[in-house]
Structures are given as structure tokens and as C-alpha cells.
Motif scaffolding. Structure first.
Motif, PDB file in Angstrom:
ATOM      1  N   UNK A 208      79.188  60.762  59.049  1.00 35.85           N
ATOM      2  CA  UNK A 208      79.391  59.317  59.155  1.00 35.85           C
ATOM      3  C   UNK A 208      80.077  58.909  60.412  1.00 35.85           C
ATOM      4  N   UNK A 209      79.663  57.756  60.669  1.00 37.78           N
ATOM      5  CA  UNK A 209      80.379  57.124  62.062  1.00 37.78           C
ATOM      6  C   UNK A 209      80.626  55.677  61.828  1.00 37.78           C
ATOM      7  N   UNK A 210      81.819  55.122  62.360  1.00 38.97           N
ATOM      8  CA  UNK A 210      82.070  53.554  62.136  1.00 38.97           C
ATOM      9  C   UNK A 210      82.493  52.961  63.810  1.00 38.97           C
ATOM     10  N   UNK A 211      82.247  51.789  63.775  1.00 35.60           N
ATOM     11  CA  UNK A 211      82.529  51.361  65.219  1.00 35.60           C
ATOM     12  C   UNK A 211      83.964  50.757  65.217  1.00 35.60           C
ATOM     13  N   UNK A 212      84.704  50.608  64.033  1.00 32.50           N
ATOM     14  CA  UNK A 212      85.903  50.223  63.903  1.00 32.50           C
ATOM     15  C   UNK A 212      87.030  51.313  64.210  1.00 32.50           C
ATOM     16  N   UNK A 213      88.491  50.928  64.068  1.00 34.91           N
ATOM     17  CA  UNK A 213      89.349  51.924  64.098  1.00 34.91           C
ATOM     18  C   UNK A 213      90.387  52.179  62.930  1.00 34.91           C
ATOM     19  N   UNK A 214      89.878  52.785  61.856  1.00 38.55           N
ATOM     20  CA  UNK A 214      90.475  53.139  60.739  1.00 38.55           C
ATOM     21  C   UNK A 214      91.598  53.867  60.725  1.00 38.55           C
ATOM     22  N   UNK A 215      91.607  54.673  61.982  1.00 38.83           N
ATOM     23  CA  UNK A 215      92.894  55.406  62.170  1.00 38.83           C
ATOM     24  C   UNK A 215      94.286  54.494  62.499  1.00 38.83           C
ATOM     25  N   UNK A 216      94.225  53.354  62.923  1.00 37.17           N
ATOM     26  CA  UNK A 216      95.117  52.345  62.998  1.00 37.17           C
ATOM     27  C   UNK A 216      95.389  51.635  61.805  1.00 37.17           C
ATOM     28  N   UNK A 217      94.639  51.833  60.514  1.00 36.24           N
ATOM     29  CA  UNK A 217      94.812  50.883  59.357  1.00 36.24           C
ATOM     30  C   UNK A 217      94.917  51.792  58.356  1.00 36.24           C
ATOM     31  N   UNK A 218      95.035  53.192  58.185  1.00 30.24           N
ATOM     32  CA  UNK A 218      95.038  53.868  57.159  1.00 30.24           C
ATOM     33  C   UNK A 218      96.307  53.948  56.030  1.00 30.24           C
ATOM     34  N   UNK A 219      97.460  53.302  56.900  1.00 31.85           N
ATOM     35  CA  UNK A 219      98.780  53.090  56.145  1.00 31.85           C
ATOM     36  C   UNK A 219      98.867  51.851  55.291  1.00 31.85           C
ATOM     37  N   UNK A 220      97.955  51.018  55.629  1.00 32.35           N
ATOM     38  CA  UNK A 220      97.984  49.812  55.061  1.00 32.35           C
ATOM     39  C   UNK A 220      96.736  49.012  54.358  1.00 32.35           C
ATOM     40  N   UNK A 221      95.903  49.883  54.780  1.00 29.35           N
ATOM     41  CA  UNK A 221      94.245  49.465  54.288  1.00 29.35           C
ATOM     42  C   UNK A 221      93.579  50.539  53.451  1.00 29.35           C
ATOM     43  N   UNK A 222      93.378  50.169  52.010  1.00 30.79           N
ATOM     44  CA  UNK A 222      92.933  51.058  51.017  1.00 30.79           C
ATOM     45  C   UNK A 222      91.488  51.728  51.805  1.00 30.79           C
ATOM     46  N   UNK A 223      90.733  50.910  52.283  1.00 32.33           N
ATOM     47  CA  UNK A 223      89.244  51.488  52.842  1.00 32.33           C
ATOM     48  C   UNK A 223      89.447  52.237  53.898  1.00 32.33           C
ATOM     49  N   UNK A 224      90.398  52.172  54.689  1.00 28.83           N
ATOM     50  CA  UNK A 224      90.631  53.177  55.637  1.00 28.83           C
ATOM     51  C   UNK A 224      91.234  54.507  55.240  1.00 28.83           C
ATOM     52  N   UNK A 225      92.116  54.247  54.580  1.00 29.07           N
ATOM     53  CA  UNK A 225      92.645  55.592  53.898  1.00 29.07           C
ATOM     54  C   UNK A 225      91.666  56.366  53.249  1.00 29.07           C
ATOM     55  N   UNK A 226      90.593  55.757  52.302  1.00 26.93           N
ATOM     56  CA  UNK A 226      89.591  56.262  51.622  1.00 26.93           C
ATOM     57  C   UNK A 226      88.763  57.233  52.426  1.00 26.93           C
ATOM     58  N   UNK A 227      88.530  56.542  53.774  1.00 24.93           N
ATOM     59  CA  UNK A 227      87.542  57.089  54.700  1.00 24.93           C
ATOM     60  C   UNK A 227      88.026  58.395  55.160  1.00 24.93           C
ATOM     61  N   UNK A 228      89.085  58.420  55.428  1.00 23.45           N
ATOM     62  CA  UNK A 228      89.708  59.801  56.013  1.00 23.45           C
ATOM     63  C   UNK A 228      89.963  60.882  54.985  1.00 23.45           C
ATOM     64  N   UNK A 229      90.304  60.184  53.619  1.00 23.93           N
ATOM     65  CA  UNK A 229      90.327  61.140  52.458  1.00 23.93           C
ATOM     66  C   UNK A 229      89.024  61.813  52.122  1.00 23.93           C
ATOM     67  N   UNK A 230      87.886  60.938  52.461  1.00 25.78           N
ATOM     68  CA  UNK A 230      86.557  61.539  51.844  1.00 25.78           C
ATOM     69  C   UNK A 230      86.210  62.423  53.082  1.00 25.78           C
ATOM     70  N   UNK A 231      86.403  62.238  54.132  1.00 21.03           N
ATOM     71  CA  UNK A 231      86.013  63.148  55.447  1.00 21.03           C
ATOM     72  C   UNK A 231      86.693  64.497  55.209  1.00 21.03           C
ATOM     73  N   UNK A 232      88.155  64.472  54.981  1.00 21.90           N
ATOM     74  CA  UNK A 232      88.807  65.564  54.828  1.00 21.90           C
ATOM     75  C   UNK A 232      88.338  66.565  53.557  1.00 21.90           C
ATOM     76  N   UNK A 233      88.241  65.651  52.512  1.00 21.85           N
ATOM     77  CA  UNK A 233      87.730  66.430  51.504  1.00 21.85           C
ATOM     78  C   UNK A 233      86.455  67.140  51.773  1.00 21.85           C
ATOM     79  N   UNK A 234      85.475  66.493  52.380  1.00 20.05           N
ATOM     80  CA  UNK A 234      84.207  67.005  52.521  1.00 20.05           C
ATOM     81  C   UNK A 234      84.597  68.389  53.391  1.00 20.05           C
ATOM     82  N   UNK A 235      85.522  68.325  54.400  1.00 18.14           N
ATOM     83  CA  UNK A 235      85.618  69.643  55.210  1.00 18.14           C
ATOM     84  C   UNK A 235      86.449  70.918  54.344  1.00 18.14           C
TER      85      UNK A 235
END
Length: 235
Positions: A208-235
């Protein structure tokens, strides 16, 4: 439970020969339960193959423009600084990762290189080459955590499976973008002016790849947090 190790592609400052990375990439991975490992830039295929064996997943980060020669185009004046050495390292790394079928997440430049490595093309400069329906601001002047436009998420895509929503507000810091999607990839999200904002590869453990920057949003944005959690879980 094993903590996944995530290989992170580095930024290279040519003026002082420094390899570095924005801290938020590392913090987002740590927050999601992974351990980030910054990869070397000047490494041969054998060394990169060893890194691929060690790491459980890989994050392709943001950075400079991609050399247009890599997608069969001459350079236009609006194309900015390129780093062929990083392009080369990331392409070798990418093909090694695909041989091992390991999870991949791309962010900003990351979505662009993944598309190019699989045969897609880019707009070298959105203002110069792309005229959409609305001409949204894709290179915002506001702060990193400010949201600048919405994206429509494709139902049935990996991104939709993760976020469980049809739309998402995102931040935006890019002047290049997807022009022709690689044949094997599918769009997971688009902006209202018609640019591909996310892509995925079916029949892959996690690609999965996104054009925006969820790494700046994960502390305040649920969608950004879910994205990293799903990635790390898949790993």
C-alpha cells in the motif's frame, strides 16, 4: 510476540554527504509497535539482500524527485533536484523485497517510486503538466498537521479495508504525482481533481502506498494511526 523490524529508506543530503530521516517516520512505526531500522544508501545488492532477510517489512519514505529517465521521459524545467543514487538503491531494494513477498508501505515519494518500479509514469510537475477539475493545492503552505483536501477511497481496496470509510481528509506536500498507474497496481484513493492519492497491489501480503504524509498525523488522526498499525501488524 516478536516485535517486527521495519526497514526505512534514507534521505540523502548531497551537500554534506549525510544520511538522515525525518523523525516522525520512526516515531510512527514505534507508536504502532514496530522497530524502525534506517537502511544504508551506498550498499550493493548483496548487502541489501541481507537487510531484506533481517527486516519484516519496508517503508519507502518521502524525498526528492525521481529521475525522469527511470520512466522514459526527458527532464522538464520544473523538475527539481534528483538523486540517481537513491533511485538506484531503492529499485534494487524493491525487487529484493518483492522476491521475499514482504510487506511494503510507501509515503509521498514512496508511492511514486513504487509506481515507477512497476512500470508506471509520473507528472514531473503537477502545476505544469496536470489540469484537473478543481486544481487543488497539492503542495500546501500550512503546517505539517494541517489537512488541506479530501480523498475518495475506493471500496474493496486495502485502504478501505483498513480505514472503513469512503473519504479522508489529508495533508499534502508534493509537486509530482501519478500519471499512468503501473499495470499491476490499482488506485485505492483519488483527490477530487482526479489525481491518484493511494495505490495497492492485490494478492500481496501488504502493499500500500499513499501520497499524503500520515507520519505527521498519527498522534491526532485516527486514520493515520490505523494505517501504521495495519502495516506493522502485517509485518
Amino acid at each position: 510476540m516478536k516485535i517486527p523490524v521495519i526497514g526505512v529508506t534514507p534521505h540523502y543530503e548531497t551537500d554534506n554527504n549525510k544520511i538522515c530521516i525525518a523523525s516522525m517516520y520512526m516515531e510512527a512505526i514505534l507508536h504502532a509497535g514496530g522497530v524502525p531500522l534506517l537502511l544504508p544508501l551506498k550498499a550493493d545488492k548483496e548487502a541489501l539482500a541481507a537487510a531484506v532477510k533481517v527486516c519484516d517489512g519496508f517503508l519507502f519514505t518521502g524525498g526528492p524527485d525521481i529521475d525522469p529517465f527511470r520512466f522514459g521521459e526527458e527532464t522538464i524545467p520544473e523538475c527539481e533536484v534528483v538523486n540517481p543514487e537513491r533511485d538506484e538503491m531503492e529499485e534494487i531494494l524493491f525487487h529484493l523485497i518483492m522476491e521475499e513477498n514482504k510487506p511494503v508501505l510507501g509515503i509521498c515519494r514512496g508511492i511514486q517510486v513504487l509506481n515507477v518500479f512497476l512500470g508506471g509514469t509520473l507528472y514531473q510537475d503537477i502545476p505544469a503538466q496536470f489540469q484537473g477539475k478543481l486544481n487543488l493545492c497539492h503542495s500546501q503552505k500550512s503546517g505539517r498537521t494541517v489537512l488541506s483536501h479530501s480523498v475518495a477511497i475506493q471500496k474493496g481496496s486495502l485502504l478501505h479495508d483498513i480505514l472503513k470509510t469512503d473519504t479522508l481528509m489529508v495533508n499534502s506536500f508534493h509537486h509530482q504525482g501519478i500519471k499512468e498507474l503501473a499495470p499491476s497496481l490499482k488506485a485505492a484513493a483519488e483527490s477530487k481533481d482526479g489525481l491518484v492519492e493511494a495505490l495497492y497491489l492485490e494478492e500481496h501480503p501488504f502493499f500500500l502506498a499513499v501520497q499524503w504524509h500520515p507520519e505527521h498525523l498519527f498522534r491526532t488522526n485516527e486514520g493515520a494511526e490505523k494505517l501504521f498499525e495495519a502495516f506493522v501488524k502485517a509485518c
